[in-house]
Design an enzyme around this catalytic site. Structure first.
Site, PDB file in Angstrom:
ATOM      1  N   ASP A  56     -34.474  43.037   5.925  1.00 16.25           N
ATOM      2  CA  ASP A  56     -34.414  43.713   4.632  1.00 16.25           C
ATOM      3  C   ASP A  56     -35.036  42.802   3.582  1.00 16.25           C
ATOM      4  O   ASP A  56     -34.762  41.599   3.567  1.00 16.25           O
ATOM      5  CB  ASP A  56     -32.952  43.999   4.271  1.00 16.25           C
ATOM      6  CG  ASP A  56     -32.763  45.389   3.715  1.00 16.25           C
ATOM      7  OD1 ASP A  56     -33.352  45.679   2.656  1.00 16.25           O
ATOM      8  OD2 ASP A  56     -32.019  46.184   4.323  1.00 16.25           O
ATOM      9  N   ASP A  60     -36.294  47.188   0.036  1.00 13.33           N
ATOM     10  CA  ASP A  60     -35.282  47.821  -0.801  1.00 13.33           C
ATOM     11  C   ASP A  60     -35.866  48.305  -2.137  1.00 13.33           C
ATOM     12  O   ASP A  60     -36.555  47.535  -2.818  1.00 13.33           O
ATOM     13  CB  ASP A  60     -34.189  46.780  -1.070  1.00 13.33           C
ATOM     14  CG  ASP A  60     -32.924  47.375  -1.628  1.00 13.33           C
ATOM     15  OD1 ASP A  60     -32.275  48.166  -0.920  1.00 13.33           O
ATOM     16  OD2 ASP A  60     -32.559  47.039  -2.783  1.00 13.33           O
ATOM     17  N   GLU A  88     -38.332  51.621   0.919  1.00 11.14           N
ATOM     18  CA  GLU A  88     -37.287  52.549   0.467  1.00 11.14           C
ATOM     19  C   GLU A  88     -37.645  52.990  -0.943  1.00 11.14           C
ATOM     20  O   GLU A  88     -37.808  52.158  -1.831  1.00 11.14           O
ATOM     21  CB  GLU A  88     -35.915  51.863   0.477  1.00 11.14           C
ATOM     22  CG  GLU A  88     -34.797  52.862   0.192  1.00 11.14           C
ATOM     23  CD  GLU A  88     -33.613  52.279  -0.547  1.00 11.14           C
ATOM     24  OE1 GLU A  88     -32.526  52.858  -0.449  1.00 11.14           O
ATOM     25  OE2 GLU A  88     -33.759  51.260  -1.261  1.00 11.14           O
ATOM     26  N   HIS A 140     -26.778  52.984   5.626  1.00 16.54           N
ATOM     27  CA  HIS A 140     -25.562  52.377   5.076  1.00 16.54           C
ATOM     28  C   HIS A 140     -25.185  52.920   3.703  1.00 16.54           C
ATOM     29  O   HIS A 140     -24.162  52.529   3.157  1.00 16.54           O
ATOM     30  CB  HIS A 140     -25.759  50.857   5.006  1.00 16.54           C
ATOM     31  CG  HIS A 140     -26.852  50.480   4.056  1.00 16.54           C
ATOM     32  ND1 HIS A 140     -28.176  50.754   4.308  1.00 16.54           N
ATOM     33  CD2 HIS A 140     -26.818  49.897   2.835  1.00 16.54           C
ATOM     34  CE1 HIS A 140     -28.900  50.352   3.274  1.00 16.54           C
ATOM     35  NE2 HIS A 140     -28.099  49.826   2.371  1.00 16.54           N
ATOM     36  N   ASP A 141     -26.030  53.781   3.118  1.00 14.97           N
ATOM     37  CA  ASP A 141     -25.732  54.370   1.804  1.00 14.97           C
ATOM     38  C   ASP A 141     -25.321  55.838   1.900  1.00 14.97           C
ATOM     39  O   ASP A 141     -25.034  56.461   0.874  1.00 14.97           O
ATOM     40  CB  ASP A 141     -26.981  54.319   0.903  1.00 14.97           C
ATOM     41  CG  ASP A 141     -27.409  52.906   0.548  1.00 14.97           C
ATOM     42  OD1 ASP A 141     -26.558  52.007   0.535  1.00 14.97           O
ATOM     43  OD2 ASP A 141     -28.618  52.719   0.288  1.00 14.97           O
TER      44      ASP A 141
END
Ligand code: TEU
Length: 564
Positions: A98, A206, A264, A336-337
């Site tokens: 990430d 991210d 993302e 994970h969100d």
């Protein structure tokens, strides 16, 4: 032409904090991941994406990084990381990390230096601004813009020492880096090269479409009932975003083989995504778009919109069509969100959990694009039965709850209803490994409670049962690896107005695949072109094939035929 190997790859996301705890402190760690690599190799995945494992105060579970070139001690050390990387490569898989560089932690040395004083050489590495003209710093409305933070409250924090505010689109412990400053950009590229030289295979980036801001930062639109303006026009796909990504590509990725980069990008449009992922432009390989996971969200964030299959299909169809010629999709239900897919789009009751989890996997994986599996999705893990706000740990849930209930006067029930359905902690409960205490995740006390359904839903049981979601997901991965039409076939949506069936074809040369998923608890007959009678059934998620094109509740089918 670069190698587009990731078109036939399946990616698995690990959220390290919740994956496996080898040392009993209640938090997952790298050793825990090493112990479970065979679970992933057995699933047939090609790439592992690790959510952040860098040193971090953990304000946002590691998305607040205080040192980009080391490992959080709770998770392990660089030596253990190298061992993990070697274990991944030895099994023929790749590993991507990430990259969180829209913001750092406020405890990163860059920020500590930046906040030291107005004349600090790193002052301009972050977004510092004085109070709004004519207002005293710290008084209501004195923030430089009216932007709200994603996690509730203002996006600006006053620093008493210098009387200036700094920008944080997320928590106040996540100050935004100033990408206008070339020193920031080269420091980031240097760090990325350091990781790639260490042997990693790429990055998941991210909120990367937020790094370019409109200068000067403009006020955002105010909606009724909200305290803060929506600043997104000032930072989503900003004016220099393509320039920055192209520069990053030149400085970091050009000349390296077999990388995977995925950006993302909340709020990205199809047209923008085409630009971001056109290989000729040298930006990123694929993006995560949000349209389908925002389909149950209206203007009022505290109202659950019923999910309409026709709407969901229209969204996917738009993306499939938009990136058909140029660019590439990534495909996901979960991360994970997001809440658990089987609870959100399927039916997590005992009768249909397994069938609907497999149906969702089928429909997603057969689209054109690279599918992502989030830890536990391959077991059909479900949302957690949250009762009160005290059971949530996520900074987003707690911050939004405080803003909505304490400041905006919403009722706790109304807010909790939405957090139960959509809260990020649903995805973050411990991975369910076996039927022992805390799902076998830890021998200590887990940082977030395991879902009480772990005695039934766990990896050990799934691997032992040939009819499990796990083994079915393996078949989906195999299909992508062996059937070229899954990778490169044209996509055509069928029955766009059907409220229960999701149906489409994929065609490559003389091969055509037909995929149908029943998003309902009813038996439903599909009106299918006669040409499909006699086609081979490649895969279905139930013991019986449909008769006369009548799909049982939550059934999915994949047929294949050859064209003359
Ligand atoms: O998420 C970006 C993002 O847009 C989130 O705000 C997401 O839409 C929202 O939380 C859904 O409820 C990324 C990471 O994936 C997330 O975990 C981080 O908290 C965030 O960036 C800040 O780094």
């Amino acid at each position: 032409m670069t190698d587009l190997w990731w078109k036939s790859a399946v990616v698995y996301q690990i959220y390290p904090r919740s994956f496996a705890d080898a040392d009993g402190d209640g938090m997952g760690d790298l050793r825990g991941i090493i112990d479970h690599l065979d679970h992933l190799a057995g699933l047939g995945v090609d790439v592992i994406w690790l959510s952040p494992i860098y040193p971090s105060p953990q304000d946002d579970n590691g998305y607040d990084i205080s040192d980009y070139q080391d490992i959080e001690p709770v998770f392990g050390t660089l030596e253990i990381f190298d061992e993990l990387l070697a274990g991944v490569h030895a099994r023929g898989m790749k590993l991507i990390m990430d990259l969180v560089v829209n913001h750092s932690s406020d405890e990163h040395k860059w920020f500590l230096e930046s906040r030291a004083g107005k004349d600090s050489p790193k002052r301009d590495w972050y977004w510092w601004q004085p109070a709004r003209e004519g207002l005293e710093p710290g008084t209501p409305g004195a923030e430089p813009t009216n932007w709200g933070s994603v996690f509730g409250g203002s996006a600006w924090e006053l620093d008493e020492k210098t009387g200036e505010y700094y920008l944080h689109l997320f928590s106040k412990k996540q100050p935004d880096l100033n990408w206008e400053n070339p020193e920031v950009r080269s420091a980031v590229y240097e760090m990325m090269n350091w990781w790639l030289d260490r042997g990693i295979d790429g990055f998941r980036m991210d909120v990367i479409n937020m790094i370019s801001k409109v200068v000067p930062l403009p006020d955002g639109r105010l909606t009724a009932g909200s305290l803060y303006g929506d600043g997104s026009a000032g930072f989503i796909n900003g004016p220099r975003i393509h320039e920055f990504l192209q520069e990053m590509h030149r400085e970091v990725f050009a000349g390296r083989d077999a990388m995977l980069t995925v950006g993302e990008m909340p709020g990205v449009t199809v047209d923008e995504a085409k630009l971001f992922t056109d290989p000729a432009r040298g930006e990123v390989d694929m993006v995560f778009q949000f349209d389908h996971v925002w389909a149950d969200r209206g203007d009022d964030p505290w109202l659950l919109m019923p999910l309409q299959l026709t709407n969901l299909k229209a969204i996917f169809n738009r993306w499939q069509a938009g990136l058909a010629e140029v660019g590439w999709n990534s495909l996901y239900w979960n991360n994970h969100d997001q809440p658990r897919a089987v609870s959100r789009y399927g039916d997590d009751s005992a009768a249909y959990r397994v069938a609907s989890a497999k149906m969702l996997g089928t429909v997603l994986h057969l689209h054109r694009g690279t599918p992502y599996i989030y830890q536990g999705e391959e077991l059909g893990m479900t949302n957690y039965p949250f009762r009160t706000i005290d059971e949530f740990r996520d900074i987003e849930a707690l911050g939004q709850y405080a803003q909505a209930v304490d400041l905006e006067g919403r009722s706790p029930d109304e807010v909790l209803t939405v957090l139960r359905a959509r809260g990020r902690d649903n995805a973050r409960t411990p991975m369910q490994w076996n039927a022992t205490a805390h799902a076998g995740f830890t021998t200590g006390t887990p940082w977030l409670a395991a879902n009480p359904n772990y005695p039934e839903i766990n990896a050990e049981a799934a691997r032992a049962d040939p009819d499990s979601v796990y083994h079915y997901y393996r078949k989906l991965a195999d299909l992508r690896h062996t059937e070229p039409a899954v990778v490169d076939g044209d996509f055509t949506m069928l029955l766009p107005n059907h409220e229960q069936l999701y149906a489409y074809t994929r065609r490559l040369d003389n091969t055509e695949l037909l995929v149908i998923g029943n998003f309902s608890g009813d038996s439903v007959r599909a009106e299918v072109d006669e040409a499909w009678s006699g086609a081979d059934l490649l895969l279905t998620n139930l013991p019986e094939a449909p008769e006369d094109w009548t799909l049982a509740p939550w059934q999915a089918v994949i047929y294949k035929r050859s064209l003359g």
